[in-house]
Write an enzyme that holds these catalytic residues in place. Sequence first.
Site, PDB file in Angstrom:
ATOM      1  N   THR A 162      51.305   5.524  29.945  1.00 27.34           N
ATOM      2  CA  THR A 162      49.992   4.981  29.158  1.00 27.34           C
ATOM      3  C   THR A 162      50.611   4.973  28.853  1.00 27.34           C
ATOM      4  O   THR A 162      51.182   4.721  26.951  1.00 27.34           O
ATOM      5  CB  THR A 162      48.877   6.334  28.706  1.00 27.34           C
ATOM      6  N   ARG A 217      66.159  14.834  33.631  1.00 35.23           N
ATOM      7  CA  ARG A 217      66.741  14.941  34.986  1.00 35.23           C
ATOM      8  C   ARG A 217      67.349  14.594  35.506  1.00 35.23           C
ATOM      9  O   ARG A 217      67.022  12.852  35.548  1.00 35.23           O
ATOM     10  CB  ARG A 217      65.072  15.577  35.314  1.00 35.23           C
ATOM     11  N   GLU A 245      72.738  19.385  40.918  1.00 33.83           N
ATOM     12  CA  GLU A 245      73.216  20.599  39.758  1.00 33.83           C
ATOM     13  C   GLU A 245      73.720  21.449  40.677  1.00 33.83           C
ATOM     14  O   GLU A 245      72.829  22.431  41.140  1.00 33.83           O
ATOM     15  CB  GLU A 245      72.873  20.739  38.037  1.00 33.83           C
ATOM     16  N   HIS A 263      73.831  20.396  31.464  1.00 34.47           N
ATOM     17  CA  HIS A 263      72.794  20.721  30.914  1.00 34.47           C
ATOM     18  C   HIS A 263      73.197  21.193  29.956  1.00 34.47           C
ATOM     19  O   HIS A 263      72.416  22.976  30.174  1.00 34.47           O
ATOM     20  CB  HIS A 263      71.975  20.821  32.264  1.00 34.47           C
ATOM     21  N   GLY A 265      70.511  20.669  27.086  1.00 33.60           N
ATOM     22  CA  GLY A 265      70.094  20.494  26.281  1.00 33.60           C
ATOM     23  C   GLY A 265      69.691  21.373  25.189  1.00 33.60           C
ATOM     24  O   GLY A 265      69.546  20.889  23.910  1.00 33.60           O
TER      25      GLY A 265
HETATM   26  C1  DGY Z   1      64.127  22.377  30.632  1.00 32.72           C
HETATM   27  O1  DGY Z   1      63.524  23.437  29.950  1.00 32.72           O
HETATM   28  O2  DGY Z   1      63.437  21.580  31.642  1.00 32.72           O
HETATM   29  C2  DGY Z   1      65.267  21.780  30.247  1.00 32.72           C
HETATM   30  O3  DGY Z   1      66.114  21.046  30.805  1.00 32.72           O
HETATM   31  C3  DGY Z   1      66.545  23.116  29.945  1.00 32.72           C
HETATM   32  O4  DGY Z   1      67.136  22.789  28.714  1.00 32.72           O
END
Ligand code: DGY
Length: 298
Positions: A162, A217, A245, A263, A265
């Site tokens: 938005t 993602r 993955e 992965h 993050g």
């Molecule tokens: C999540 O929390 O969805 C992440 O991908 C994990 O790092």
Amino acid sequence: MKVLATRRYPGPAFDELDVEVLPLSELGSARPEVEALVVANEPVPLDLLPGLRLVANFGVGYDRLGVAELRERGVVVTNTPGVLDSATADLTFALVLAARRRVVEGDQRVRAGQWKGSWADGLLAEELTGSTLGIVGLGRIGQAVARRAQGFDLRVVYTQRTRAGNELGEYLELDVLLATADIVSIHAPLTPETDGLLDARRLSLLKDGAVLVNTARGEIVNEAAVVAELVSGRIRAGLDVFAHEPQVPKELLSLSNVVLTPHLGSGTRQTREAMTRLVVENIRAFERGEEVVTPVPG
Ligand code: DGY
């Protein structure tokens, strides 16, 4: 309440739970006594868990759980928003810097004994300071990235579902953002609208030498198309997430213009422990018959 967890989740909060640890692949037969399940964005086998009342997801993204079906069956679903924003934004900058400044390539050169001669003859990269960062999805994590960008004197442009003004940057339509930014970083959730959002046409809009970073993602980018762009050498990338993955397209493994991480993050001890804490708080609230703390929205 009978709680099943698909693995031991990190941190002391997990030990407060009376929980059975069992990977879903080892479930075997139906377990009607299980009322709560802790998963890390894994598909929930409702046929084997007919007594389920709560799914507490370890993670903010819940795209693989099958939320619509869970809701239809009256199962409450929770996730862990908020506590992983900083860790994910930090990793985003690690990838931005690594890809833009050729850090991993430099490391490999040193290790391979290929660092010869003077630094003045060395690898040249593109400057980060003063370049334009395009953020796809200015939610909590996107905003944490935008705030960090100020420290690098980046011009921030963003796009989101938005159109809404935000002092952290300038709103651009997605196609314009892709053609404008020196670095594009994805921070949108995976939904039917974002699945394949960056297709071959959109990737072709990226400037030559642009850096694409994905900590959201893998499915948001057409993986075959990004592989083709990287193999051609036209762009650079920092990829933390992949469509299948833990499989990573094999063409990427030998490329020096892409930095690959598994992965990571939210992968700091502090953040993962906070995620477990939130999972446990949700279970506790549900057990007491109270509102869960962080229900999946919708
Ligand atoms: C999540 O929390 O969805 C992440 O991908 C994990 O790092």
